[in-house]
Scaffold this active site. Sequence first.
Site, PDB file in Angstrom:
ATOM      1  N   LYS A   1       0.830  -1.207   0.000  1.00 30.87           N
ATOM      2  CA  LYS A   1       0.000   0.000   0.000  1.00 30.87           C
ATOM      3  C   LYS A   1       0.859   1.249   0.000  1.00 30.87           C
ATOM      4  O   LYS A   1       0.498   2.258  -0.588  1.00 30.87           O
ATOM      5  CB  LYS A   1      -0.932   0.023   1.216  1.00 30.87           C
TER       6      LYS A   1
ATOM      7  N   LYS B   1      -4.137  -9.770  -6.355  1.00 27.81           N
ATOM      8  CA  LYS B   1      -5.483 -10.041  -5.825  1.00 27.81           C
ATOM      9  C   LYS B   1      -6.506  -9.012  -6.336  1.00 27.81           C
ATOM     10  O   LYS B   1      -6.150  -7.859  -6.615  1.00 27.81           O
ATOM     11  CB  LYS B   1      -5.467 -10.097  -4.296  1.00 27.81           C
TER      12      LYS B   1
ATOM     13  N   LYS C   1     -10.863  -3.666  -4.406  1.00 30.03           N
ATOM     14  CA  LYS C   1     -11.833  -2.611  -4.701  1.00 30.03           C
ATOM     15  C   LYS C   1     -11.154  -1.285  -5.004  1.00 30.03           C
ATOM     16  O   LYS C   1     -11.747  -0.394  -5.580  1.00 30.03           O
ATOM     17  CB  LYS C   1     -12.879  -2.468  -3.596  1.00 30.03           C
TER      18      LYS C   1
END
Length: 335
Positions: free
Chosen positions: A114, A196, A199
């Site tokens: 992230k 993966k 969203k």
Amino acid sequence: MDEKKVIFSGAQPSGKLTLGNYLGALKNWVALQDEYNCYYCIVDLHAITVPQEAKVLRKNTIDALAQYMACGLDPEKSTIFIQSHVSAHAELNWVLNAITYMGELNRMTQFKEKSKKNEANLNGALFTYPVLMAADILLYQTDLVPVGEDQKQHLELARNLAQRFNNRYSDTFKVPDPYIPKVGARIMSLQEPTKKMSKSDENVNGFIGLVEDADSIARKVKRAVTDSLGVVKYSDEQPGIKNLLTIYSKLSGKSVEEIESMYEGKGYGEFKQDTAEVIVEGLRPIREKYEDLLKNKDYLENIYAEGAEKAERVARKTLRKVYKKVGFVPRKFIY
Ligand code: TYM
């Protein structure tokens, strides 16, 4: 006394929930409701570790609640609530931060990933995010945490923190176990099947929303990245096809082998078309229920109000013990 074992889990309202969230987590949440005492949370505190527009976050939070319920979460059976409504989460987070090592947090792969995406906004909360997650879980004396594969490392930290606190101060927390599905624990992006499904993917063709419309789902599946081998086979060399097979199997209830043999000698076109159909039909009842629920905002408000009240009682009890053990003077007003 409630003899049932305790389940806790949550999802971030940082966008629309995806098929990955559903197959990796929510589908299990629903199935576990009868046997366990379940707490299902919409983790809005976690969501602000990346920038959120207030109006959008509010809408996504209510949407997530409606989607939880549309999937089959039942407020008569489970405690469904919004994380920021139970302030004990933020409070225990602080105490647990005090026993967490920087080195432990540095090792978290999700933070590493992230932080690559958010270099301009590398904030402290993103770094300590797994500690808040541990607080969520430990407040409810949780036995089992149903999650997808990507949360495994965070759960390991929650276990370590529970054990560390118990050793340092005496027995306080249950040490939770992960509950990860055998198939579908890691649904991949349709565009980059080695990553993966997420969203927050910038490429909207990479994910399928839980309440996405049929045409859009069909379009995305048609465009899904595959390979040039031309055989429908569950193999690591064919990550795109493997992913579609997993989705097909989880939503249809058919085994992977059964599906492989159904498409023997057939091309990807037909397989993709049928996969799209299985997804559309599998998600249809969820979308319809979701749209219905959104028409009744008062009902939803009631659910999260009652949920927070129930959660608060349990969470406070744990927090009171924790505050006492670390040496805080007990509060003398009623709360
Ligand atoms: P979040 O919001 O990213 O995802 C919610 C749940 O969905 C699972 N999941 C997936 N499963 C399979 N394939 C995928 N592509 C996929 N993407 C997501 C996740 O594993 C998760 O179970 N930190 C958590 C939220 C959280 C939490 C908690 C979970 C906060 N506190 C306490 C459990 C217990 C998160 O960001 O999940």
